[in-house]
Motif scaffolding. Structure first.
Motif, mmCIF file in Angstrom:
data_model
loop_
_atom_site.group_PDB
_atom_site.id
_atom_site.type_symbol
_atom_site.label_atom_id
_atom_site.label_comp_id
_atom_site.label_asym_id
_atom_site.label_seq_id
_atom_site.Cartn_x
_atom_site.Cartn_y
_atom_site.Cartn_z
ATOM 1 N N THR A 58 0.848 -1.183 0.000
ATOM 2 C CA THR A 58 0.000 0.000 0.000
ATOM 3 C C THR A 58 0.892 1.244 0.000
ATOM 4 N N THR A 74 2.296 -3.047 5.358
ATOM 5 C CA THR A 74 0.869 -3.156 5.099
ATOM 6 C C THR A 74 0.181 -4.032 6.134
ATOM 7 N N GLN A 99 -3.082 1.326 5.547
ATOM 8 C CA GLN A 99 -3.321 1.803 4.187
ATOM 9 C C GLN A 99 -2.391 2.942 3.798
#
Length: 377
Positions: A58, A74, A99
């Motif tokens: 991410t 992540t 995120q």
């Protein structure tokens, strides 16, 4: 069309638009990468240490502070690492995947989970959590005792750094498509700069009031995806002038006191910018490296020896400008003319985000979670 998957760039669809309608997750196969160029410069750098944080899939970025380098995975690992030794100062495992992050001011740090929660951390412990109304792909900005968040619905939210209490929200409507990539959110003196679509906005950090807005990149094309334009993370500031990139549209320098555009040039890139006192450096989406004159935007040099290698955003490091690639290589070019000075390997997986400088060391994070520190001899 370039493959943007390496940089975590996909299209996220809002409103009545659907992924199926737009085919947002598909992209053509990338052309064959160029052969690695011969190293011809005198730069000598060695690996000083390595650590592990866990896979990074991410939009996560390392951030540098006086205490060390903050990194995240992540899967939920967050760590503050001593940049000189690679040892943990503290490490925390969250109960949710991350995120976006890491933002911090050296004392407090913040990440955003896949459950739309801002998580504030101090001394390796969770300080507070705040649930957002929308997903964010941009690392929180921790500054002035506050935590600022840019969400995918183009809202900027200010939270109290000690308690997580919401202080204000400012939002602009825009296109129903946004990038699943870190946007622009940065401080400028007593002003907060944020990217709203193709516009750069200056906000009062105490109230959220808009001081000025200026257009950087304009939508173009025949469909929603081609007309997508957002300012991306990674700006270069010199004095009162801030230079930014609009996704696949342009690079521009703006007088951040007044909001006036100093210059703008067409550019087909999706990574942020870096610069020194005379030049501005950027990577096009085909991995062509370009340097513009900071004063007027004229092209100073261009280097296409690494085309289609998935280069990261650049970092100025001594006399070099350095970028990572999809295969875990670090490439060092001369700031003056683009000559290849050095090439170093990590673990063979893509380098995520921009390399960062921590003191005399260079630090990078790879897709498989390797954290590497390099030191010039």
């Amino acid at each position: 069309m370039t493959d943007l998957k390496r940089a975590g760039t996909r299209w996220t669809c809002w409103g009545i638009l659907s992924l199926a309608l737009l085919g947002c997750s598909s992209s053509p196969e990338r052309p064959k990468p160029a052969a690695l160029p011969q190293v011809s410069g005198p730069l000598t750098i060695q690996k000083a240490w390595s650590a592990q944080i866990g896979p990074v899939t991410t939009p996560l970025f390392a951030s540098v502070h006086s205490a060390g380098v903050a990194v995240a995975s992540t899967q939920g690992q967050v760590a503050l690492i001593d940049a000189a030794t690679g040892q943990d100062i503290w490490r925390l495992k969250l109960d949710s995947p991350i995120q976006a992050g890491v933002g911090g001011d050296g004392q407090r740090f913040a990440v955003i989970t896949r459950h739309n929660e801002v998580v504030a951390i101090e001394s390796g412990k969770v300080l507070w959590r705040y649930r957002l109304a929308a997903m964010s792909y941009t690392a929180p900005l921790v500054a002035g005792g506050r935590v600022f968040v840019l969400t995918a619905d183009r809202a900027v939210t200010a939270l109290d750094g000690a308690t997580g209490q919401k202080l204000w929200v400012q939002q602009r409507t825009g296109d129903p498509l946004v990038l699943q990539q870190a946007g622009l959110l940065m401080p400028f003196g007593d002003t907060l700069l944020a990217g709203w679509g193709g516009r750069l906005a200056a906000l009062n950090p105490n109230t959220g009031a808009v001081r000025w807005e200026t257009l950087v990149g304009s939508s173009r094309g025949t469909n929603e995806v081609e007309r997508l334009v957002d300012l991306v993370s990674g700006a270069s500031r010199l004095g009162n002038v801030v230079c930014v990139r609009a996704f696949q549209s342009s690079v521009a320098c703006v007088d951040a006191l007044r909001g006036g555009t100093v210059w703008t040039r067409p550019a087909q890139g999706h990574e942020g910018l870096e610069g020194d006192d005379t030049l501005l450096f950027g990577v096009e989406s085909d991995s062509k490296v370009q340097a513009w004159q900071r004063q007027n935007g004229d092209l100073a040099w261009s280097q296409d020896a690494l085309r289609f290698r998935g280069l990261s955003a650049p970092l100025v490091f001594g006399n070099a400008v350095v970028m990572g690639d999809d295969n875990g290589w670090l490439h060092f070019f001369s700031r003056q003319d683009g000559q290849t000075l050095q090439r170093l390997s990590t673990d063979g997986s893509a380098i995520t985000g921009r390399p960062v400088r921590a003191g005399q060391n260079l630090v990078v994070v790879t897709r498989t979670g390797g954290v590497f520190g390099f030191r010039p001899e």
